[in-house]
Design a protein around this motif. Structure first.
Motif, PDB file in Angstrom:
ATOM      1  N   VAL A 178       0.457  10.875   9.236  1.00 27.55           N
ATOM      2  CA  VAL A 178       1.453  11.247   8.235  1.00 27.55           C
ATOM      3  C   VAL A 178       0.698  11.871   7.064  1.00 27.55           C
ATOM      4  CG1 VAL A 178       3.189  10.392   6.634  1.00 27.55           C
ATOM      5  CG2 VAL A 178       2.963   9.363   8.888  1.00 27.55           C
ATOM      6  N   SER A 179       1.146  13.033   6.657  1.00 28.88           N
ATOM      7  CA  SER A 179       0.445  13.667   5.518  1.00 28.88           C
ATOM      8  C   SER A 179       1.245  13.453   4.239  1.00 28.88           C
ATOM      9  CB  SER A 179       0.272  15.155   5.804  1.00 28.88           C
ATOM     10  OG  SER A 179       1.532  15.784   5.828  1.00 28.88           O
ATOM     11  N   TYR A 180       0.526  13.377   3.160  1.00 29.04           N
ATOM     12  CA  TYR A 180       1.177  13.157   1.871  1.00 29.04           C
ATOM     13  C   TYR A 180       0.308  13.815   0.797  1.00 29.04           C
ATOM     14  CZ  TYR A 180       3.766  10.676  -1.755  1.00 29.04           C
ATOM     15  OH  TYR A 180       4.545  10.376  -2.828  1.00 29.04           O
ATOM     16  N   PRO A 181       0.915  14.568  -0.090  1.00 28.56           N
ATOM     17  CA  PRO A 181       0.086  15.222  -1.147  1.00 28.56           C
ATOM     18  C   PRO A 181      -0.499  14.181  -2.109  1.00 28.56           C
ATOM     19  CG  PRO A 181       2.442  15.558  -1.527  1.00 28.56           C
ATOM     20  CD  PRO A 181       2.327  14.905  -0.197  1.00 28.56           C
ATOM     21  N   LEU A 182      -1.780  14.320  -2.369  1.00 26.37           N
ATOM     22  CA  LEU A 182      -2.470  13.355  -3.245  1.00 26.37           C
ATOM     23  C   LEU A 182      -2.993  14.089  -4.481  1.00 26.37           C
ATOM     24  CD1 LEU A 182      -3.565  10.395  -3.487  1.00 26.37           C
ATOM     25  CD2 LEU A 182      -5.630  11.211  -2.358  1.00 26.37           C
ATOM     26  N   LYS A 183      -2.581  13.594  -5.618  1.00 29.86           N
ATOM     27  CA  LYS A 183      -3.015  14.241  -6.876  1.00 29.86           C
ATOM     28  C   LYS A 183      -3.412  13.132  -7.838  1.00 29.86           C
ATOM     29  CE  LYS A 183      -1.209  17.857  -9.903  1.00 29.86           C
ATOM     30  NZ  LYS A 183      -2.195  18.911  -9.985  1.00 29.86           N
ATOM     31  N   ILE A 184      -4.626  13.198  -8.284  1.00 28.41           N
ATOM     32  CA  ILE A 184      -5.093  12.177  -9.227  1.00 28.41           C
ATOM     33  C   ILE A 184      -5.452  12.875 -10.538  1.00 28.41           C
ATOM     34  CG2 ILE A 184      -6.707  10.291  -9.623  1.00 28.41           C
ATOM     35  CD1 ILE A 184      -7.245  10.420  -6.542  1.00 28.41           C
ATOM     36  N   GLY A 185      -4.554  12.776 -11.412  1.00 22.20           N
ATOM     37  CA  GLY A 185      -4.725  13.440 -12.708  1.00 22.20           C
ATOM     38  C   GLY A 185      -5.147  14.872 -12.535  1.00 22.20           C
ATOM     39  N   SER A 186      -6.179  15.274 -13.281  1.00 25.21           N
ATOM     40  CA  SER A 186      -6.654  16.640 -13.129  1.00 25.21           C
ATOM     41  C   SER A 186      -7.922  16.664 -12.290  1.00 25.21           C
ATOM     42  CB  SER A 186      -6.920  17.250 -14.521  1.00 25.21           C
ATOM     43  OG  SER A 186      -7.827  16.419 -15.224  1.00 25.21           O
ATOM     44  N   GLN A 187      -8.409  15.427 -11.988  1.00 23.60           N
ATOM     45  CA  GLN A 187      -9.697  15.380 -11.285  1.00 23.60           C
ATOM     46  C   GLN A 187      -9.592  15.806  -9.832  1.00 23.60           C
ATOM     47  OE1 GLN A 187      -8.437  12.591 -12.859  1.00 23.60           O
ATOM     48  NE2 GLN A 187      -9.974  11.729 -14.258  1.00 23.60           N
ATOM     49  N   PHE A 188      -8.474  15.431  -9.212  1.00 21.71           N
ATOM     50  CA  PHE A 188      -8.418  15.706  -7.780  1.00 21.71           C
ATOM     51  C   PHE A 188      -7.019  16.139  -7.318  1.00 21.71           C
ATOM     52  CE2 PHE A 188      -7.834  14.472  -3.382  1.00 21.71           C
ATOM     53  CZ  PHE A 188      -8.956  15.054  -2.781  1.00 21.71           C
ATOM     54  N   SER A 189      -7.099  17.003  -6.402  1.00 24.77           N
ATOM     55  CA  SER A 189      -5.825  17.414  -5.779  1.00 24.77           C
ATOM     56  C   SER A 189      -6.078  17.721  -4.313  1.00 24.77           C
ATOM     57  CB  SER A 189      -5.269  18.648  -6.508  1.00 24.77           C
ATOM     58  OG  SER A 189      -4.499  19.425  -5.652  1.00 24.77           O
ATOM     59  N   GLY A 190      -5.357  17.087  -3.450  1.00 27.48           N
ATOM     60  CA  GLY A 190      -5.572  17.314  -2.007  1.00 27.48           C
ATOM     61  C   GLY A 190      -4.461  16.684  -1.184  1.00 27.48           C
ATOM     62  N   THR A 191      -4.843  16.261   0.025  1.00 20.28           N
ATOM     63  CA  THR A 191      -3.826  15.702   0.913  1.00 20.28           C
ATOM     64  C   THR A 191      -4.329  14.392   1.503  1.00 20.28           C
ATOM     65  OG1 THR A 191      -3.341  17.958   1.531  1.00 20.28           O
ATOM     66  CG2 THR A 191      -2.271  16.229   2.809  1.00 20.28           C
ATOM     67  N   LEU A 192      -3.397  13.437   1.580  1.00 16.21           N
ATOM     68  CA  LEU A 192      -3.746  12.150   2.180  1.00 16.21           C
ATOM     69  C   LEU A 192      -3.127  12.115   3.578  1.00 16.21           C
ATOM     70  CD1 LEU A 192      -4.538   9.077   2.149  1.00 16.21           C
ATOM     71  CD2 LEU A 192      -2.302   8.678   1.097  1.00 16.21           C
ATOM     72  N   TYR A 193      -3.945  11.726   4.555  1.00 14.50           N
ATOM     73  CA  TYR A 193      -3.449  11.555   5.928  1.00 14.50           C
ATOM     74  C   TYR A 193      -3.524  10.093   6.280  1.00 14.50           C
ATOM     75  CZ  TYR A 193      -3.621  16.600   6.463  1.00 14.50           C
ATOM     76  OH  TYR A 193      -3.416  17.923   6.304  1.00 14.50           O
ATOM     77  N   ILE A 194      -2.461   9.598   6.779  1.00 18.71           N
ATOM     78  CA  ILE A 194      -2.423   8.202   7.184  1.00 18.71           C
ATOM     79  C   ILE A 194      -2.166   8.130   8.686  1.00 18.71           C
ATOM     80  CG2 ILE A 194      -1.253   5.986   6.905  1.00 18.71           C
ATOM     81  CD1 ILE A 194      -0.424   7.006   4.105  1.00 18.71           C
ATOM     82  N   GLY A 195      -3.048   7.416   9.356  1.00 19.10           N
ATOM     83  CA  GLY A 195      -2.893   7.324  10.808  1.00 19.10           C
ATOM     84  C   GLY A 195      -2.379   5.953  11.216  1.00 19.10           C
ATOM     85  N   ASP A 196      -1.488   5.956  12.170  1.00 23.93           N
ATOM     86  CA  ASP A 196      -0.984   4.689  12.704  1.00 23.93           C
ATOM     87  C   ASP A 196      -1.870   4.223  13.844  1.00 23.93           C
ATOM     88  OD1 ASP A 196       1.094   4.757  10.976  1.00 23.93           O
ATOM     89  OD2 ASP A 196       2.457   5.802  12.352  1.00 23.93           O
ATOM     90  N   THR A 197      -1.604   3.024  14.281  1.00 23.79           N
ATOM     91  CA  THR A 197      -2.437   2.476  15.350  1.00 23.79           C
ATOM     92  C   THR A 197      -2.224   3.173  16.674  1.00 23.79           C
ATOM     93  OG1 THR A 197      -0.753   0.797  15.406  1.00 23.79           O
ATOM     94  CG2 THR A 197      -2.924   0.159  14.587  1.00 23.79           C
ATOM     95  N   GLY A 198      -1.215   3.940  16.766  1.00 20.71           N
ATOM     96  CA  GLY A 198      -1.048   4.631  18.035  1.00 20.71           C
ATOM     97  C   GLY A 198       0.408   4.852  18.366  1.00 20.71           C
TER      98      GLY A 198
END
Lengths: 227, 525
Positions: free
Chosen positions: B181-201
């Protein structure tokens, strides 16, 4: 002694034609136009045979027939205008000896009258043989001789010959002969009478090409030659 | 006979209907359920992802914006969660620090007691499986892998809950091999990217889904079988109830075709079949009546024709045999018979025309008084010879402008009507009796009544006096009445004028025939 016949019909005109014909045949004839009179005459006059119309005013022919049968064995021929099977059965069941469907020919009526009288009275009259010149016809046994020589005829040929021989000189049409010999079912085969006549001539005539016994009347029919 | 019976058709269509409904129900409910599942899963996943994003943001900031220091913490967190999930599924707190926060806050999901992830900011993480814990006991869905990719596509974080070898298999973010599952990740001004979360299967929700489907299919198939059975049983009895009367009816019809009229149908009920049976009975009665009339007619016509023919034949034979001379007077009675036969044929022809409604009327101004007068005059000799008093009365008109008997009608046909009525009355009146013709009228109609002092007609014969050839006296004879067609013709002609003809009779007193004719034909014609 002449046999007595009582004729009952509500139509005087019917009586007018039946009476002279039967009288000519040698019967003594009296008539009645209704059932009441018929019953009276039947008792008083004691006829040998009654020709009785089915449809009569007041007392119907059937009732007259039933009434007569109570104490009489007189021969009865019913006349009916209906050819339904049921009617005939009823007529014969209540004691009529024969029936005749209108319209009928007087010759046929006479033939029935004779037949019924013979049957009912059981009189052993001398075998009825018609003699016409050298031709003899045994009406009972369907036999024909010419100069004592028997001639083999088919039933149809016999009936045609008999019809003609009964009244020498009277001209019969093909239709009349056809009905006499084969009944009403074969009227459309009028011309087959010619064939039967030619067979008859071949068996009986000295010269079939110049017939003396059965003569042709051109455009009308045939007759039995007188002598 | 190899025919498909109604019963078979009914049963087959019932079975088909059950199957069709079951199929439709199955497809629809399955689609709906899958849709619901997907929607629920998506919501749960994105919620979980946002939860994890918050956790990561927290640790990333608290570890001084260093991904390298964040990774071990997250690794611990994943493992801890994994083990706790296996230990206690229902009540699990997830804190940023396993030591300090574990068990400190227990958040119960109201709808379904599930595990919650509680980040420092107090929000609740609900794992997707929280809702499913109650219904499904096997494989749970867990977060097994976390990957963070920066905006340039570089993987900056990759932790797994399981053995350490696993991450090595992932050299890049491969969302196809596991459910990610992808989710946009933004931490203040320091970081901007994408978070991927994987399930067990592939287990988790998916297995849940298939299991629900399985039980649903099972239930539907059995339900369907049961419903089909019930429907067929029910249908059998229903169709039996429905087709049995039809069988009886068709049997009756066949018998009727063979001339057997007395077949009881014995079908009661007010439904269509009952109505059909009733209609059949009515039809049969009418046919029977018609058949009777037809037979009677044929017999009567035959009778009426046979007697004149017998007479003709007899008279001709007398001439042929020489018992009568062929003089002109010999042929007069024969001519009479021929005329009588012709008259009968003509009468029958007129009657059949009237029956078919094809009688042509030559309408003109006609005075029924004149016609009646002439008829009475013509019959006066006949009446005299029968010693019957024949009289005529004309009653005053209401409307004095018009003659009493004036109508717009066919004088010839109306004469025929009156002739037949007077003739009938005379033949049924004994000598010493009387026959009276009475005319009266109002503004719209003219009424002619013919009364006699005859013996009258018994009530049971009254409805039939207008039937052709009908005679109250079954032993017909020519002395009482003609051929039995006169009244039928009178009725046919009167009705052709739009009029009516009625009869009233008292036994021993007499009979009155009443003809009512409108002065003019109905205008709508």
């Amino acid at each position: 002694m002449a046999q007595r016949i009582l004729v009952v019909d509500d139509e005087q005109k019917v009586l007018d034609v039946i009476q002279p014909f039967l009288e000519r045949e040698g019967f003594q004839v009296r008539t009645a136009v209704d059932g009441k009179r018929a019953l009276v005459l039947a008792k008083e006059w004691d006829p040998d045979l009654i020709v009785l119309d089915w449809m009569l005013p007041e007392i119907s022919g059937l009732d007259v027939c039933r009434e007569l049968r109570k104490d009489s064995k007189v021969a009865i021929i019913l006349l009916t205008a209906r050819s339904d099977e049921a009617d005939r059965v009823v007529g014969l069941e209540i004691g009529a000896d024969d029936y005749l469907v209108k319209p009928f020919g007087l010759r046929e009526l006479t033939a029935r009258v004779r037949a019924v009288l013979r049957r009912v009275q059981d009189t052993q009259e001398e075998p009825q043989v018609l003699r016409r010149g050298d031709v003899s016809i045994d009406v009972e046994r369907f036999k024909v001789w010419r100069n004592d020589q028997e001639i083999q005829l088919t039933p149809t040929e016999f009936k045609i010959l008999l019809t003609l021989a009964e009244r020498p000189g009277v001209i019969y049409s093909r239709l009349q002969l056809s009905r006499a010999a084969m009944g009403t079912d074969y009227l459309q085969y009028e011309r087959t009478v010619d064939t039967h006549i030619s067979h008859l001539r071949r068996k009986m005539e000295d010269d079939p090409a110049d017939p003396r016994i059965i003569q042709t009347v051109y455009g009308v029919g045939y007759r039995f030659g007188e002598g | 006979m190899n025919t498909v019976t109604v019963r078979t058709k009914l049963l087959a269509s019932m079975a088909l209907l059950v199957l069709l409904m079951a199929g439709a129900f199955f497809t629809l409910s399955r689609g709906y359920l899958v849709h619901q599942f997907r929607q629920y899963a998506t919501t749960a996943e994105s919620e979980e992802a946002s939860q994890w994003a918050r956790v990561i943001r927290f640790y990333y900031t608290s570890s001084g914006n260093s991904w390298n220091q964040t990774a071990p913490i997250l690794q611990d967190l994943l493992r801890e969660q994994s083990s706790e999930e296996h230990g206690d599924r229902t009540v699990t707190g997830l804190g940023p620090s396993s030591g300090t926060t574990k068990g400190s806050r227990v958040v119960n999901n109201q709808s379904a007691g599930g595990s919650g992830v509680t980040p420092p900011d107090g929000s609740t993480v609900q794992s997707a499986h929280s809702a499913t814990n109650n219904s499904s006991g096997d494989q749970d869905e867990q977060v097994s892998r976390l990957i963070v990719v920066d905006s340039n596509g570089h993987k900056v974080l990759d932790v797994t809950s399981g053995d350490n070898d696993a991450p090595s298999a992932y050299t890049s973010v491969d969302t196809d091999s596991v459910h990610m599952v992808s989710y946009p990740l933004k931490i203040g001004s320091q970081f901007s990217g994408t978070l991927y979360i994987g399930d067990t299967g592939p287990g988790g929700l998916l297995s849940m889904e298939s299991q629900v489907m399985r039980s649903m299919t099972f239930a539907i198939v059995w339900g369907m079988l049961l419903a089909t059975g019930v429907a067929l049983t029910l249908g059998y009895f229903l169709s039996k109830r429905l087709t049995n009367p039809l069988h009886r009816l068709s049997k009756a019809i066949l018998q009727m075709g063979r001339g057997d009229w007395d077949v009881p149908v014995n079908i009661s009920g007010r439904d269509e079949v009952g109505q059909l049976a009733k209609a059949f009975d009515q039809m049969r009665d009418q046919l029977r009546a018609g058949e009777h009339v037809r037979k009677q007619l044929v017999a009567d016509v035959a009778h009426e024709l046979r007697t004149p023919l017998t007479i003709l034949e007899g008279q001709l034979e007398l001439v042929q045999q020489g018992l009568k001379s062929a003089s002109p007077e010999t042929f007069v009675p024969m001519l009479d018979e021929v005329i009588r036969l012709s008259g009968l044929v003509e009468d029958l022809h007129q009657l059949s025309l009237a029956d078919a409604g094809q009688l042509t009327l030559n309408r003109q101004q006609t005075d029924l008084t004149d016609i009646a007068q002439r008829v009475v005059e013509n019959f006066s000799l006949e009446a005299e010879s029968r010693q019957v008093d024949l009289a005529m009365h004309v009653e005053g008109s209401v409307d004095l402008d018009k003659p009493v008997g004036e109508i717009l009608g066919d004088p010839h046909r109306m004469t025929q009507v009156l002739v037949n009525l007077v003739d009938n009355a005379l033949t049924h009146t004994p000598s010493g009796g009387s026959v009276t013709v009475t005319l009266s009228s109002d503004a719209d109609t003219v009424t002619v009544a013919v009364s006699d002092t005859g013996p009258g007609i018994a009530p049971e014969h009254l409805p039939h006096v207008f039937d052709r050839f009908y005679r109250a006296d079954n032993n017909r004879s020519r002395t009482t009445g003609g051929m039995g067609l006169g009244l039928a013709i009178a009725k046919g002609f009167a009705e052709a004028h739009g009029g009516t003809i009625e009869v009233a009779s008292t036994v021993g007193v007499g009979t009155t025939f009443t003809v009512v004719v409108p002065r003019r034909p109905a205008t709508n014609l």
